[in-house]
Write a protein that holds these residues in place. Structure first.
Motif, short mmCIF file in Angstrom:
data_model
loop_
_atom_site.label_atom_id
_atom_site.label_comp_id
_atom_site.label_asym_id
_atom_site.label_seq_id
_atom_site.Cartn_x
_atom_site.Cartn_y
_atom_site.Cartn_z
N ILE A 235 17.55 -9.06 17.23
CA ILE A 235 17.85 -10.33 16.58
C ILE A 235 19.26 -10.27 15.99
O ILE A 235 19.57 -9.35 15.21
N GLY A 236 20.12 -11.23 16.36
CA GLY A 236 21.48 -11.29 15.83
C GLY A 236 21.56 -12.33 14.71
O GLY A 236 21.06 -13.45 14.86
N VAL A 237 22.20 -11.96 13.60
CA VAL A 237 22.30 -12.89 12.47
C VAL A 237 23.76 -13.09 12.06
O VAL A 237 24.59 -12.18 12.16
N ASN A 238 24.05 -14.32 11.60
CA ASN A 238 25.39 -14.68 11.13
C ASN A 238 25.24 -15.61 9.92
O ASN A 238 24.14 -15.75 9.36
N GLY A 239 26.31 -16.28 9.52
CA GLY A 239 26.26 -17.16 8.36
C GLY A 239 25.24 -18.26 8.50
O GLY A 239 24.61 -18.67 7.50
N CYS A 240 25.02 -18.77 9.72
CA CYS A 240 24.02 -19.83 9.94
C CYS A 240 22.60 -19.30 9.77
O CYS A 240 21.67 -20.08 9.52
N SER A 241 22.43 -17.99 9.89
CA SER A 241 21.12 -17.37 9.68
C SER A 241 20.84 -17.13 8.20
O SER A 241 19.74 -16.68 7.84
N LEU A 242 21.83 -17.41 7.35
CA LEU A 242 21.76 -17.04 5.94
C LEU A 242 22.02 -18.23 5.01
O LEU A 242 22.46 -18.06 3.89
N ARG A 243 21.72 -19.44 5.49
CA ARG A 243 22.15 -20.61 4.73
C ARG A 243 21.06 -21.26 3.88
O ARG A 243 21.35 -22.23 3.18
N THR A 244 19.82 -20.77 3.94
CA THR A 244 18.76 -21.28 3.06
C THR A 244 17.97 -20.09 2.51
O THR A 244 18.01 -18.99 3.08
N GLU A 245 17.22 -20.34 1.44
CA GLU A 245 16.38 -19.28 0.88
C GLU A 245 15.33 -18.85 1.90
O GLU A 245 14.98 -17.67 2.00
N PRO B 290 34.46 -19.33 16.13
CA PRO B 290 35.00 -19.80 14.85
C PRO B 290 34.01 -20.60 14.01
O PRO B 290 34.40 -21.27 13.05
N TYR B 291 32.71 -20.51 14.36
CA TYR B 291 31.68 -21.26 13.65
C TYR B 291 30.91 -20.34 12.71
O TYR B 291 31.18 -19.15 12.61
N CYS B 292 29.90 -20.92 12.04
CA CYS B 292 28.86 -20.16 11.32
C CYS B 292 29.36 -19.25 10.21
O CYS B 292 28.80 -18.17 9.97
N GLN B 293 30.39 -19.66 9.51
CA GLN B 293 30.88 -18.89 8.37
C GLN B 293 29.93 -19.05 7.17
O GLN B 293 29.26 -20.07 7.03
N ILE B 294 29.85 -18.03 6.34
CA ILE B 294 29.10 -18.14 5.09
C ILE B 294 29.86 -19.09 4.17
O ILE B 294 31.04 -18.88 3.89
N ARG B 295 29.19 -20.14 3.71
CA ARG B 295 29.81 -21.18 2.89
C ARG B 295 29.47 -20.99 1.41
O ARG B 295 28.47 -20.36 1.07
N ASN B 296 30.29 -21.59 0.56
CA ASN B 296 30.03 -21.51 -0.89
C ASN B 296 28.70 -22.12 -1.27
O ASN B 296 28.09 -21.74 -2.28
N SER B 297 28.22 -23.08 -0.47
CA SER B 297 26.95 -23.75 -0.76
C SER B 297 25.73 -22.94 -0.31
O SER B 297 24.60 -23.28 -0.66
N HIS B 298 25.93 -21.86 0.43
CA HIS B 298 24.82 -21.05 0.93
C HIS B 298 24.32 -20.11 -0.16
O HIS B 298 25.13 -19.53 -0.90
N PRO B 299 23.01 -19.91 -0.25
CA PRO B 299 22.49 -18.95 -1.24
C PRO B 299 22.95 -17.52 -0.98
O PRO B 299 22.94 -16.68 -1.88
N SER B 300 23.36 -17.25 0.25
CA SER B 300 23.85 -15.90 0.60
C SER B 300 25.20 -15.58 -0.02
O SER B 300 25.58 -14.41 -0.15
N LYS B 301 25.96 -16.61 -0.40
CA LYS B 301 27.33 -16.41 -0.88
C LYS B 301 27.38 -15.48 -2.08
O LYS B 301 28.33 -14.70 -2.24
N LYS B 302 26.36 -15.52 -2.93
CA LYS B 302 26.39 -14.69 -4.15
C LYS B 302 26.32 -13.20 -3.84
O LYS B 302 26.63 -12.38 -4.71
#
Length: 303
Positions: free
Chosen positions: A198-208, A229-241
């Motif tokens: 399973i491959g994970v990126n920022g889109c895999s980490l955007r909700t609890e 150039p897609y799927c970056q971890i965003r400030n709005s993602h819970p993963s950002k912390k």
């Protein structure tokens, strides 16, 4: 602080470096110079020793593989993405499309490490209807048998259809990775039970909820990626912390070659994915970096 030293050895299994944004082109408009050399060099500074560039169509697979010959540590695939699967009917090669993909594999054997990107995507019927996606997907199993390569897979909101196809065809390919995973805990467990990665990126980490799914992926079945150039971890993602490495970037209008472009993901940011995964799983960053790197090396038969 910006961590510039090469702390870990990383493998970004989804780096779309053939995208026009790495040529300074956004929505058809030129904003800055080609900066692919700087992007690759920056990735190496952050320990990203290897990157995989997925093929989207026959012509795009060739473009990506040409880039792979230009840089050390870059690898490609041959296949047709579900969202570009209409290319199968539009192509001049017609029924010979997959023979042409095989010929491309033979031409670039040192660079091709998987068949794909292939699969089904029920969120993107506006790009290609279900029938077209299926028509393009199924022959990839033949191509995997013919080449002996693992599969590089795409699954999005398919309500169990993808998992069922995997079960029916699992004996036809040596292994595979379902990249950019955003689906359910049950689907993840079913795929892992089939010995798929399973491959994970920022889109895999955007909700609890998605963080809980990633938390439960066994480390021995996990890979990390940017899908840049897609799927970056965003400030709005819970993963950002959980991100420790802050990387300064500039707007494309103020581009300088030494810095990333704001809101354009690139391979150096895979270090952030690694940090988040380590934090939510409660293991060391070194463990995540080492396991995901070795998993990729094993699946893609690299040494």
């Amino acid at each position: 602080k910006i961590k510039m030293e090469k702390a870990y050895k990383l493998f970004d299994i989804a780096a779309n470096l053939s995208d026009s944004s790495f040529e300074g082109i956004y929505n058809g408009k030129k904003k800055h110079d080609i900066d692919r050399d700087q992007v690759v060099a920056r990735a190496k500074k952050y320990g990203v020793e290897r990157m995989l560039l997925a093929g989207l169509t026959l012509s795009e697979s060739r473009k990506a593989l040409e880039l792979c010959r230009e840089y050390d540590g870059l690898y490609g695939t041959v296949g047709i993405h579900p969202c570009t699967s209409a290319d199968l009917d539009k192509s001049e090669h017609g029924d010979n499309y997959f023979d042409k993909l095989f010929e491309l594999y033979e031409e670039y054997k040192d660079q091709v490490i998987a068949v794909g990107e292939c699969g089904i995507d029920y969120d993107r019927f506006d790009y290609a209807p279900k029938e077209t996606q299926m028509k393009a997907f199924i022959p990839h199993f033949d191509l995997a048998e013919r080449t002996g390569l693992p599969m590089y897979l795409h699954n999005r909101n398919t309500q169990g259809d993808f998992v069922e196809l995997m079960r029916k065809n699992r004996d036809r390919f040596c292994g595979g990775v379902v990249h950019s995973f955003t689906d359910t805990l049950e689907e993840m467990k079913a795929l892992v039970d089939m010995d798929l990665y399973i491959g994970v990126n920022g889109c895999s980490l955007r909700t609890e909820e998605s963080l809980e799914v990633v938390k439960q992926i066994p480390l021995e079945h996990l890979m990390i990626e940017t899908d840049c150039p897609y799927c970056q971890i965003r400030n709005s993602h819970p993963s950002k912390k959980y991100v420790r490495t802050q990387i300064e970037a500039k707007k494309k209008e103020r581009w300088v070659p030494e810095m990333p472009v704001r809101d354009r993901n690139e391979p150096c940011y895979v270090v952030q994915v690694m940090e988040v995964v380590a934090a939510i799983k409660g293991v060391s960053e070194e463990e995540v970096a080492s396991a995901t790197y070795e998993n990729a090396m094993k699946l893609f038969k690299l040494s």
